[in-house]
Structures are given as C-alpha cells and as structure tokens.
Design an enzyme around this catalytic site. Structure first.
Site, short mmCIF file in Angstrom:
data_model
loop_
_atom_site.label_atom_id
_atom_site.label_comp_id
_atom_site.label_asym_id
_atom_site.label_seq_id
_atom_site.Cartn_x
_atom_site.Cartn_y
_atom_site.Cartn_z
N LYS A 89 -42.05 12.99 0.12
CA LYS A 89 -41.27 11.83 -0.35
C LYS A 89 -42.13 10.58 -0.25
O LYS A 89 -42.67 10.29 0.82
CB LYS A 89 -39.99 11.64 0.47
CG LYS A 89 -39.17 10.44 -0.01
CD LYS A 89 -37.81 10.38 0.65
CE LYS A 89 -37.78 9.56 1.92
NZ LYS A 89 -37.80 8.11 1.70
N ASP A 101 -38.80 7.98 -4.06
CA ASP A 101 -37.54 7.41 -3.55
C ASP A 101 -37.56 5.89 -3.71
O ASP A 101 -37.86 5.15 -2.78
CB ASP A 101 -37.42 7.81 -2.07
CG ASP A 101 -36.18 7.26 -1.39
OD1 ASP A 101 -35.22 6.89 -2.09
OD2 ASP A 101 -36.18 7.20 -0.14
N LYS A 120 -34.86 4.21 -5.44
CA LYS A 120 -33.46 3.74 -5.46
C LYS A 120 -33.23 2.61 -6.46
O LYS A 120 -32.84 1.50 -6.10
CB LYS A 120 -33.02 3.29 -4.06
CG LYS A 120 -33.17 4.34 -2.97
CD LYS A 120 -32.60 3.86 -1.65
CE LYS A 120 -32.65 4.90 -0.55
NZ LYS A 120 -33.98 5.15 0.02
N ASP A 129 -30.32 -1.77 -11.44
CA ASP A 129 -30.51 -2.96 -12.26
C ASP A 129 -29.67 -2.75 -13.53
O ASP A 129 -28.91 -1.79 -13.62
CB ASP A 129 -32.01 -3.13 -12.57
CG ASP A 129 -32.39 -4.59 -12.83
OD1 ASP A 129 -31.62 -5.29 -13.53
OD2 ASP A 129 -33.45 -5.02 -12.36
N THR A 162 -26.69 5.28 4.49
CA THR A 162 -26.17 5.61 5.82
C THR A 162 -26.26 4.41 6.77
O THR A 162 -25.66 4.42 7.84
CB THR A 162 -26.92 6.82 6.42
OG1 THR A 162 -28.32 6.67 6.17
CG2 THR A 162 -26.46 8.12 5.80
N ARG A 195 -39.79 10.90 10.74
CA ARG A 195 -40.41 10.75 12.06
C ARG A 195 -40.49 12.02 12.92
O ARG A 195 -41.48 12.17 13.64
CB ARG A 195 -39.71 9.60 12.81
CG ARG A 195 -40.11 8.26 12.23
CD ARG A 195 -39.17 7.15 12.61
NE ARG A 195 -37.87 7.30 11.94
CZ ARG A 195 -36.86 6.46 12.05
NH1 ARG A 195 -36.98 5.39 12.83
NH2 ARG A 195 -35.73 6.66 11.41
O1 C5P Z 1 -37.86 9.17 9.98
P1 C5P Z 1 -36.59 9.71 9.43
O2 C5P Z 1 -36.47 11.21 9.50
O3 C5P Z 1 -35.36 9.01 9.95
O4 C5P Z 1 -36.72 9.35 7.87
C1 C5P Z 1 -35.70 9.52 6.97
C2 C5P Z 1 -36.16 9.11 5.61
O5 C5P Z 1 -35.06 9.20 4.72
C3 C5P Z 1 -36.68 7.68 5.50
O6 C5P Z 1 -37.74 7.68 4.54
C4 C5P Z 1 -35.50 6.89 4.99
O7 C5P Z 1 -35.88 5.81 4.16
C5 C5P Z 1 -34.78 7.94 4.16
N1 C5P Z 1 -33.33 7.72 4.02
C6 C5P Z 1 -32.42 7.69 5.07
N2 C5P Z 1 -31.08 7.50 4.84
C7 C5P Z 1 -30.63 7.36 3.61
C8 C5P Z 1 -31.52 7.41 2.55
C9 C5P Z 1 -32.88 7.61 2.79
O8 C5P Z 1 -32.79 7.84 6.21
N3 C5P Z 1 -29.34 7.22 3.40
#
Ligand code: C5P
Length: 232
Positions: A32, A59, A61, A64, A119, A211
């Site tokens: 991603k 990603d 998003k 517009d 979220t 992460r």
């Molecule tokens: O590090 P982590 O596992 O929390 O990363 C989650 C990834 O998913 C990040 O790149 C974040 O921007 C993305 N994301 C999210 N919640 C959403 C949409 C995308 O955590 N609703």
C-alpha cells in the site's frame, strides 16, 4: 483477486521504502502506497515498486467534484496500480465518474473501493462536525450499499464491519480492512482492532497491516506470521 496481506509502506522516502522491501528478498508482498510517500516521491515511486513485481494499492482517498476525480483516475489508471480508492461521501455521481475515468479503452481497470467513515471519526465527531445523526453502523452500511450501487468493487472498513458488509452487499464485494494487530501486540493509536486470524474468520478479503510489520525487529517474520494467520 484472492485473499492477501497488504503491507502499508508508510515511509517518508523512496530510500526507506526500497530498503524495507529489499528485506523480503524473493517475496513480493502486496504494497500500500499512501499520500505521504506519493507526495514525497511522485508517481515514479509507484512505477518503481510495480517494476519490482509488487501489486499496489494506491491509497489516495480521492474526494472532489466528479469531473476532477474522473480526470485524476485516468492518470492513476495509467500507473497500472491494482487497487485505488475514493471517499463514498463524494456521492454516487463522483464514484461513477471515478469508475469511468479509471476504465481503460480496452475495458480493463484497477479495482476501485470506497472509504466509508474513517475509523478516526467517531459518533460524536460525525454528529457534531458532519451533522449526521444516524448510528455509525447505519452510516457505514449505507455508504457501502451506495458504493456497490455505483458499481464499485468494495470498501475499506473496520474488520468489525466486514461480515455485515458482505451480508448487505454480497460475498464478492471486497472488504479491505486496516486496524490489524497480533493478539500480543501494542495497539498504538488504533482502537477497533482485530488479529489477522480473527479477520480471516470474520471474512475480510484483504488486511492492511502497517506498524506490526514495518516497526517489527523482523519485518519479514511479522509478514509471514500475518500470511500464516490470515491465509494458510
Ligand atoms: O500501522 P497500521 O497497521 O495502523 O496502519 C494501518 C494503515 O491503514 C495506515 O496506512 C492507515 O493510513 C490505513 N488506514 C487506517 N484506517 C482507515 C483507513 C486506512 O488505519 N480507516
């Protein structure tokens, strides 16, 4: 497209990203790319990672007016990515325009999915800032059904919502779910979390993991653990 683990490469530079991907040697995880990396490095980073043999979820998003989103999607389609996304809040007209822009002359196109409610938005913020007074679940399901009616392929949602989205929109409608943590992990800023194994049991199609893999002492082992729990 089958079930897969998508690794969120939330790095600030090309150098850091490629150094991370080099650790995987022969393996080619689904990657991603988000706003940070794309804005820092431009579209060439997408071409470079694609050329290394990775599938890519871009990603960005988009949200517009329909004409602008349609034109932008035509550019992204030319980058040959595998999944792109828009905000469902951009309305049906915008999602349909996105789909049109994305579709190449030969009829092929990347998958297009919609963000329902982020979220990071909770019920209180939705009511106060967006003047939406319906329950969060009702809003998310409505956005998912609107995306499906507009012809999109799926949604980004919390793993907690994946089963309900499949019931409402069909098993083929993709659920791409971030918010993944191993049972023994520190949650960080993610609140509504689920393990890769639970996400599999609940029916997520793709998990997006950042992460727990990128900040692990052994990212490849953490990735393998995700694959073992989610797919195998
Ligand atoms: O590090 P982590 O596992 O929390 O990363 C989650 C990834 O998913 C990040 O790149 C974040 O921007 C993305 N994301 C999210 N919640 C959403 C949409 C995308 O955590 N609703």
């Amino acid at each position: 497209m089958g079930k897969d683990v998508i690794v969120a490469c939330d790095f600030p530079t090309r150098e850091a990203t490629l150094e991370f991907l080099d650790k995987f040697r022969g393996r080619k995880p689904f990657v991603k790319i988000g706003m940070e990396l794309l804005y820092a490095e431009g579209p060439q980073i997408v071409r470079d990672i694609k050329a290394r043999g990775h599938k890519i979820f871009l990603d960005l998003k988009l949200h517009d007016i329909p004409n602008t989103v349609k034109s932008a999607m035509a550019v992204l389609s030319g980058l040959d990515v595998d999944i792109v996304n828009v905000h469902a809040a951009g309305t049906t007209a915008m999602m349909q325009a996105a789909l049109e822009g994305l579709t190449r002359p030969d009829g092929t196109r990347p998958l297009l999915i919609a963000v329902t409610q982020l979220t990071s938005t909770d019920q209180e913020a939705m009511e106060r800032d967006l003047l939406i007074d319906k329950p969060m679940k009702t809003v998310v399901m409505h956005y998912a059904k609107t995306a499906k009616a507009a012809g999109l392929d799926g949604v980004v949602c919390s793993p907690m919502e994946a089963a309900a989205v499949h019931v409402a929109c069909g098993q083929d409608f993709l659920t791409v779910t971030p918010g993944i943590r191993f049972d023994d992990d520190y949650a960080g800023d993610q609140k509504r979390i689920m393990s890769p194994k639970s996400a599999r049991l609940i029916g997520s199609d793709y998990i997006v993991v950042g992460r727990p893999i990128t900040r692990s002492d052994d990212p490849v082992a953490a990735y393998e653990r995700c694959v073992d729990e989610f797919i195998d």
